[in-house]
Design an enzyme around this catalytic site. Structure first.
Site, mmCIF file in Angstrom:
data_model
loop_
_atom_site.group_PDB
_atom_site.id
_atom_site.type_symbol
_atom_site.label_atom_id
_atom_site.label_comp_id
_atom_site.label_asym_id
_atom_site.label_seq_id
_atom_site.Cartn_x
_atom_site.Cartn_y
_atom_site.Cartn_z
ATOM 1 N N CYS A 1 0.990 -1.140 -0.022
ATOM 2 C CA CYS A 1 -0.121 -0.122 0.051
ATOM 3 C C CYS A 1 0.931 1.332 -0.130
ATOM 4 O O CYS A 1 1.727 1.527 0.760
ATOM 5 C CB CYS A 1 -1.047 -0.148 1.246
ATOM 6 S SG CYS A 1 -1.861 1.329 1.352
ATOM 7 N N CYS B 1 -7.254 -0.769 0.970
ATOM 8 C CA CYS B 1 -6.429 -1.354 1.984
ATOM 9 C C CYS B 1 -7.089 -1.763 3.139
ATOM 10 O O CYS B 1 -7.843 -0.999 3.745
ATOM 11 C CB CYS B 1 -5.400 -0.388 2.026
ATOM 12 S SG CYS B 1 -4.130 -1.001 3.615
ATOM 13 N N CYS C 1 -5.621 0.766 6.035
ATOM 14 C CA CYS C 1 -5.750 2.185 6.228
ATOM 15 C C CYS C 1 -6.804 2.738 5.335
ATOM 16 O O CYS C 1 -6.985 3.809 5.275
ATOM 17 C CB CYS C 1 -4.379 2.969 5.623
ATOM 18 S SG CYS C 1 -4.007 2.835 4.007
ATOM 19 N N CYS D 1 -8.265 -4.833 -10.248
ATOM 20 C CA CYS D 1 -7.930 -3.763 -11.105
ATOM 21 C C CYS D 1 -7.656 -2.550 -10.131
ATOM 22 O O CYS D 1 -8.270 -1.774 -9.704
ATOM 23 C CB CYS D 1 -8.890 -3.283 -12.070
ATOM 24 S SG CYS D 1 -8.460 -2.329 -13.358
HETATM 25 FE FE FE Z 1 -2.680 0.954 3.409
#
Ligand code: FE
Length: 134
Positions: free
Chosen positions: A48, A97, A100, A120
């Protein structure tokens, strides 16, 4: 379970580039074929861009022809979160994510075996960590 990362919008704004903020925190989409990872073929892990949580690996990356990095599965089921997205006159499944809540992209049911899924993902939502020795 992944540990939650929580920051204010102001904190994210300071840490991210303008483009990253627009995609990751405001659910924007980079233009196809413009990101740094859609045609990226090195071995390693995609994390991320906001919090560094490992999200996808090059082993499950494939060329979908879409112009965005595409994967047929996440690294682990709980590193991502899914959310129904009915914006832009379409019903899609948003992928975020799990740590977060960064907007990553969408998942579609037109991927290759073994999952039949296409995650995607915006390049701007990802950072790449090369595999040691690869
Ligand atoms: Fe994250």
């Amino acid at each position: 379970m992944v540990d939650k990362v929580q920051k204010t919008e102001q904190e994210w704004k300071q840490e991210l580039s303008v483009d990253q903020f627009a995609v990751c925190r405001l659910a924007g989409t980079e233009r196809a074929f413009t990101g740094k990872y859609w045609d990226h073929k090195e071995k390693g892990v995609y994390v991320c861009a906001c919090c560094g949580t490992p999200l996808f690996t090059s082993v499950t990356k494939y060329d979908s022809g879409s112009g965005w990095p595409s994967f047929f599965q996440p690294l682990q089921a709980d590193v991502i979160r899914e959310n129904r997205d009915s914006s832009h006159g379409m019903v899609r499944t948003e992928v975020l994510c799990g740590a977060c809540d960064a907007h990553l992209g969408h998942v579609f049911p037109d991927g290759p075996p073994p999952t039949g899924l296409r995650y995607c993902i915006n390049s701007l939502s990802l950072d790449f960590r090369p595999e040691a020795g690869a």
